[in-house]
Design a protein around this motif. Sequence first.
Motif, PDB file in Angstrom:
ATOM      1  N   ALA A 154       0.843  -1.210   0.000  1.00 48.47           N
ATOM      2  CA  ALA A 154       0.000   0.000   0.000  1.00 48.47           C
ATOM      3  C   ALA A 154       0.876   1.257   0.000  1.00 48.47           C
ATOM      4  N   ASP A 155       1.949   1.239   0.819  1.00 44.41           N
ATOM      5  CA  ASP A 155       2.855   2.401   0.866  1.00 44.41           C
ATOM      6  C   ASP A 155       3.498   2.622  -0.503  1.00 44.41           C
ATOM      7  N   SER A 156       3.891   1.514  -1.162  1.00 42.81           N
ATOM      8  CA  SER A 156       4.536   1.635  -2.479  1.00 42.81           C
ATOM      9  C   SER A 156       3.568   2.219  -3.496  1.00 42.81           C
ATOM     10  N   LEU A 157       2.324   1.774  -3.443  1.00 48.17           N
ATOM     11  CA  LEU A 157       1.325   2.340  -4.363  1.00 48.17           C
ATOM     12  C   LEU A 157       1.168   3.834  -4.112  1.00 48.17           C
ATOM     13  N   ALA A 158       1.126   4.198  -2.836  1.00 43.55           N
ATOM     14  CA  ALA A 158       0.965   5.617  -2.495  1.00 43.55           C
ATOM     15  C   ALA A 158       2.132   6.417  -3.080  1.00 43.55           C
ATOM     16  N   PHE A 159       3.350   5.907  -2.883  1.00 43.41           N
ATOM     17  CA  PHE A 159       4.522   6.637  -3.393  1.00 43.41           C
ATOM     18  C   PHE A 159       4.485   6.694  -4.920  1.00 43.41           C
ATOM     19  N   SER A 160       4.033   5.603  -5.542  1.00 48.70           N
ATOM     20  CA  SER A 160       3.985   5.585  -7.010  1.00 48.70           C
ATOM     21  C   SER A 160       2.999   6.631  -7.540  1.00 48.70           C
ATOM     22  N   TYR A 161       1.925   6.890  -6.806  1.00 48.74           N
ATOM     23  CA  TYR A 161       0.959   7.909  -7.244  1.00 48.74           C
ATOM     24  C   TYR A 161       1.546   9.316  -7.076  1.00 48.74           C
ATOM     25  N   PHE A 162       2.434   9.471  -6.096  1.00 46.28           N
ATOM     26  CA  PHE A 162       3.139  10.762  -5.960  1.00 46.28           C
ATOM     27  C   PHE A 162       4.094  10.932  -7.138  1.00 46.28           C
ATOM     28  N   SER A 163       4.879   9.872  -7.428  1.00 48.26           N
ATOM     29  CA  SER A 163       5.890   9.967  -8.489  1.00 48.26           C
ATOM     30  C   SER A 163       5.242  10.102  -9.867  1.00 48.26           C
ATOM     31  N   SER A 164       4.195   9.315 -10.107  1.00 50.02           N
ATOM     32  CA  SER A 164       3.627   9.254 -11.451  1.00 50.02           C
ATOM     33  C   SER A 164       2.645  10.379 -11.739  1.00 50.02           C
ATOM     34  N   PHE A 165       1.868  10.766 -10.713  1.00 51.99           N
ATOM     35  CA  PHE A 165       0.779  11.724 -10.965  1.00 51.99           C
ATOM     36  C   PHE A 165       0.889  12.967 -10.087  1.00 51.99           C
ATOM     37  N   ASN A 166       2.014  13.077  -9.381  1.00 56.82           N
ATOM     38  CA  ASN A 166       2.196  14.210  -8.468  1.00 56.82           C
ATOM     39  C   ASN A 166       1.075  14.289  -7.429  1.00 56.82           C
ATOM     40  N   LEU A 167       0.555  13.134  -7.052  1.00 59.01           N
ATOM     41  CA  LEU A 167      -0.539  13.110  -6.070  1.00 59.01           C
ATOM     42  C   LEU A 167      -0.033  13.646  -4.720  1.00 59.01           C
ATOM     43  N   PRO A 168      -0.807  14.535  -4.091  1.00 56.03           N
ATOM     44  CA  PRO A 168      -0.354  15.110  -2.807  1.00 56.03           C
ATOM     45  C   PRO A 168      -0.557  14.133  -1.647  1.00 56.03           C
ATOM     46  N   VAL A 169       0.236  13.085  -1.635  1.00 58.01           N
ATOM     47  CA  VAL A 169       0.070  12.057  -0.602  1.00 58.01           C
ATOM     48  C   VAL A 169       1.280  12.022   0.326  1.00 58.01           C
ATOM     49  N   THR A 170       1.008  11.855   1.607  1.00 61.86           N
ATOM     50  CA  THR A 170       2.056  11.719   2.628  1.00 61.86           C
ATOM     51  C   THR A 170       1.822  10.388   3.346  1.00 61.86           C
ATOM     52  N   ILE A 171       2.919   9.684   3.625  1.00 60.15           N
ATOM     53  CA  ILE A 171       2.806   8.392   4.314  1.00 60.15           C
ATOM     54  C   ILE A 171       3.224   8.588   5.772  1.00 60.15           C
ATOM     55  N   LEU A 172       2.263   8.454   6.679  1.00 63.90           N
ATOM     56  CA  LEU A 172       2.589   8.558   8.114  1.00 63.90           C
ATOM     57  C   LEU A 172       2.799   7.155   8.650  1.00 63.90           C
ATOM     58  N   ARG A 173       3.855   6.970   9.399  1.00 62.74           N
ATOM     59  CA  ARG A 173       4.209   5.617   9.864  1.00 62.74           C
ATOM     60  C   ARG A 173       4.229   5.560  11.397  1.00 62.74           C
TER      61      ARG A 173
END
Length: 330
Positions: A154-173
């Motif tokens: 799930a984290d990798s998908l989130a990062f991929s959406y930031f890289s690919s689509f500039n999605l404003p997503v932050t991963i809190l751990r």
Amino acid sequence: MRIFVTGADGFIGSHLTEKLIDLNFDVKALSYYNSFNNIGWLKNINEKKLKNLKIVSGDIRDFNFIYNETKNIDVIFHLASLIGIPYSYLSPRSYVDTNVIGTLNILEATKQNKISKLIHTSTSEVYGTANYVPIDENHPLSAQSPYSASKISADSLAFSYFSSFNLPVTILRPFNTFGPRQSNRAIIPTIITQIANFRKKIKLGNLTTTRDYTYIDDTVMGFVNCISSNDINGKTINLGTGNEYSGEQVLKIISNLMKINTSYKQDNKRFRPIKSEVHRLVSDNKLAKKLIKWKPQYAGKKGFETALTKTINWYLDQENLRNFNTDYNL
Ligand SMILES: NC(=O)c1ccc[n+]([C@@H]2O[C@H](COP(=O)([O-])OP(=O)(O)OC[C@H]3O[C@@H](n4cnc5c(N)ncnc54)[C@H](O)[C@@H]3O)[C@@H](O)[C@H]2O)c1
């Protein structure tokens, strides 16, 4: 500002939702659909506050539902997840469906509805046993359980959406969070509820593993601080105190606070398979301090004891205690 919280019916999500209402945000809370009209821990929020909350029931695995519910939303806090590690051994497919596909749906809805900010919730379990401590965000990931694997995905998908689509997503751990309303699958509630039910030999699993126990109010503030923080898109941020305690130490501290002598009874059901056991987790929280101005208020031995006392008092209230059994809980 309109905020959508998934997993709002759960432990962390219900506290976050309550805090957001207190801060006068316009909140829509997602509770996992069931036919009993059960809204989970949202029922613990007092009626006056509940009047200011819109609750919707549904499922993050349904894209159309998520897409429709997140139109006109500014910020999403995505916490819905299957989180029990033992159950992930029995039903790994459901973890992929909920944690991976469910997160993909949230990412896609964020993209299509042009939402300004998405905070995706990861977990310290993704690191596996520490190679070095404290664990910073560059520490390698190691999927030691299907739960961890689903969260890494799930984290990798989130990062991929930031890289690919500039999605404003932050991963809190977050590291191990504790406090009122936590399931007694977790070590702190299971110790407290067993003692509260007059057990002296406390049934527990592995007591040698160490964890970074973070109080719920601190974890919630980590989420809240993200609302006003800029420059956090595409970032992964640990939320942990930087202190670690073994299970044995936790048992001792709680027994002292509850003024009772206890002993430990090994319960084999509570042990993870050897290679799946995560022996050590302790957080480096420098990035959280820098990027979201986060400083845990319940750090250090004193802070831990204060937070444990608050937690114990909550579980000792008979109304609350009634929700928990002392048996092994998947
Ligand atoms: N509790 C911790 O110590 C901890 C530590 C690190 C990370 N986390 C993460 O924090 C988040 C919240 O965890 P929690 O401790 O509050 O757990 P929780 O089980 O109390 O809350 C999760 C909620 O997700 C909901 N949910 C599950 N499947 C769903 C679905 N298909 N659709 C909609 N809702 C669904 C459940 O109803 C539940 O209330 C999770 O993402 C978890 O991985 C928790």
